[in-house]
Each structure stands twice: as structure tokens, then as C-alpha cells.
Motif scaffolding. Structure first.
Motif, PDB file in Angstrom:
ATOM      1  N   HIS A  21       0.833  -1.207   0.000  1.00 57.08           N
ATOM      2  CA  HIS A  21       0.000   0.000   0.000  1.00 57.08           C
ATOM      3  C   HIS A  21       0.867   1.257   0.000  1.00 57.08           C
ATOM      4  O   HIS A  21       0.546   2.241  -0.642  1.00 57.08           O
ATOM      5  CB  HIS A  21      -0.975  -0.006   1.185  1.00 57.08           C
ATOM      6  N   ARG A  22       1.992   1.208   0.689  1.00 58.45           N
ATOM      7  CA  ARG A  22       2.890   2.376   0.735  1.00 58.45           C
ATOM      8  C   ARG A  22       3.596   2.559  -0.607  1.00 58.45           C
ATOM      9  O   ARG A  22       3.772   3.688  -1.070  1.00 58.45           O
ATOM     10  CB  ARG A  22       3.911   2.204   1.867  1.00 58.45           C
ATOM     11  N   ILE A  23       3.990   1.482  -1.247  1.00 58.46           N
ATOM     12  CA  ILE A  23       4.637   1.582  -2.560  1.00 58.46           C
ATOM     13  C   ILE A  23       3.665   2.203  -3.560  1.00 58.46           C
ATOM     14  O   ILE A  23       4.038   3.074  -4.354  1.00 58.46           O
ATOM     15  CB  ILE A  23       5.146   0.211  -3.032  1.00 58.46           C
ATOM     16  N   LEU A  24       2.411   1.782  -3.523  1.00 60.52           N
ATOM     17  CA  LEU A  24       1.419   2.331  -4.433  1.00 60.52           C
ATOM     18  C   LEU A  24       1.252   3.837  -4.227  1.00 60.52           C
ATOM     19  O   LEU A  24       1.239   4.606  -5.198  1.00 60.52           O
ATOM     20  CB  LEU A  24       0.079   1.620  -4.246  1.00 60.52           C
ATOM     21  N   THR A  25       1.163   4.270  -2.982  1.00 63.20           N
ATOM     22  CA  THR A  25       1.002   5.703  -2.736  1.00 63.20           C
ATOM     23  C   THR A  25       2.268   6.472  -3.111  1.00 63.20           C
ATOM     24  O   THR A  25       2.179   7.600  -3.596  1.00 63.20           O
ATOM     25  CB  THR A  25       0.610   5.993  -1.274  1.00 63.20           C
ATOM     26  N   MET A  26       3.427   5.867  -2.924  1.00 58.52           N
ATOM     27  CA  MET A  26       4.679   6.517  -3.344  1.00 58.52           C
ATOM     28  C   MET A  26       4.710   6.688  -4.864  1.00 58.52           C
ATOM     29  O   MET A  26       5.136   7.734  -5.377  1.00 58.52           O
ATOM     30  CB  MET A  26       5.888   5.711  -2.872  1.00 58.52           C
ATOM     31  N   LEU A  27       4.250   5.678  -5.593  1.00 61.24           N
ATOM     32  CA  LEU A  27       4.199   5.770  -7.054  1.00 61.24           C
ATOM     33  C   LEU A  27       3.251   6.878  -7.497  1.00 61.24           C
ATOM     34  O   LEU A  27       3.569   7.664  -8.397  1.00 61.24           O
ATOM     35  CB  LEU A  27       3.782   4.435  -7.665  1.00 61.24           C
ATOM     36  N   TYR A  28       2.090   6.939  -6.879  1.00 57.69           N
ATOM     37  CA  TYR A  28       1.150   8.002  -7.239  1.00 57.69           C
ATOM     38  C   TYR A  28       1.679   9.380  -6.878  1.00 57.69           C
ATOM     39  O   TYR A  28       1.477  10.344  -7.629  1.00 57.69           O
ATOM     40  CB  TYR A  28      -0.222   7.749  -6.598  1.00 57.69           C
ATOM     41  N   ASP A  29       2.351   9.503  -5.732  1.00 54.01           N
ATOM     42  CA  ASP A  29       2.952  10.787  -5.367  1.00 54.01           C
ATOM     43  C   ASP A  29       3.963  11.221  -6.427  1.00 54.01           C
ATOM     44  O   ASP A  29       3.988  12.378  -6.844  1.00 54.01           O
ATOM     45  CB  ASP A  29       3.649  10.696  -4.008  1.00 54.01           C
TER      46      ASP A  29
END
Length: 153
Positions: A21-29
Motif C-alpha cells: 500500500h505504501r509503494i502504491l502511494t509513493m508511485l502516485y505521489d
């Protein structure tokens, strides 16, 4: 050790230890940042910088699309359609150098990024709620030991 190397190692460690979940939000950021940088570079007339940012944004969306299993949840097909549209638009933004078109991509991605952040926060909150609370072991009389005796707890 120089600052750039230290920062690079810190970022690599952050990604390596992050949950899905953190990797996904980092990618979107980073996707939003790339689109914002591309738009600013296009407005400034810096085609090379804009192209680099859009290429990176394209790579992120391509990676997201390649890992999306559309059969896993009902919104999967719609999200894939959005990814395919974004890939088309990002390429078009790069070719045309159109800052307004790039801004429109950002307007699509930013609410999606915010939604993923909200979903990730919910996942973390739910996981924390499942962790049992630590209890202070009883003292010799069966009463909870005072945690201030050792300055911990």
C-alpha cells in the motif's frame, strides 16, 4: 559521503521496506510530481525537462497497468481503461508540448492519488486495530506493576 548518495540510499531503503500500500502511494505521489514538473517545464519552454518528466510518468503508469489484475475487483477494468487513456495522453503531451493537456492529466491523477492515500490509511488503521494491546505483567501480589518504576511502559 555526499548528500546525493545518502539521499539515494535513504530512498532505496524506504522503498525496500515499504508495504504494497505504501509503494502504491509513493508511485502516485511521484506520478503527480512528474506531471506537475512536466507542466511547469512546458510553460517555461524547457522541452527536454518536460519530456524527461513525462517519460518517467509514462513509465509509472505503464508499471501500474502491467501489475493491475482487472479480475480481482469490480473497478479493475475501469482503472485499466484510465491507465490506458493516461498512457495515450502522456505520450500526446510529450509530442505536442501542450501544458494545458498535461495539466488535464494531473487533474485526473490527483484525486486518484488522494483516494489511494485514503485507502492506504484505512488499511494501516485496520491493521493497527488488530494488534493486541500490550499488558503490564502483574507484580508479586497479582496487581499490574507500575510502569513508572523502570521509567518504561
Amino acid at each position: 559521503m555526499n548528500l546525493a548518495l545518502t539521499r539515494s540510499r535513504f530512498q532505496a531503503n524506504a522503498v525496500a521496506t515499504a508495504g504494497p500500500h505504501r509503494i502504491l502511494t509513493m508511485l502516485y505521489d511521484r506520478l503527480v510530481l512528474d506531471i506537475d514538473r512536466a507542466q511547469a517545464a512546458q510553460r517555461a519552454g524547457n522541452d527536454r525537462e518536460a519530456t524527461e518528466a513525462l517519460d518517467h510518468a509514462y513509465a509509472i503508469v505503464s508499471g501500474l497497468a502491467s501489475t493491475l489484475d482487472v479480475a480481482t475487483w469490480s473497478g479493475g477494468r475501469a482503472l485499466m481503461d484510465l491507465y490506458l487513456y493516461l498512457l495515450h495522453e502522456l505520450l500526446g503531451c510529450s509530442i505536442a508540448g501542450d501544458a494545458d493537456r498535461t495539466a488535464a492529466c494531473g487533474a485526473l491523477v490527483t484525486p486518484l492519488r488522494d483516494a489511494w492515500h485514503e485507502a492506504a490509511a484505512t488499511v494501516v488503521a485496520d491493521a493497527v486495530a488488530l494488534i493486541p494491546t500490550a499488558r503490564t505483567p502483574p507484580d508479586a501480589f497479582g496487581e499490574p506493576a507500575a510502569s513508572s518504576e523502570l521509567g518504561v511502559g
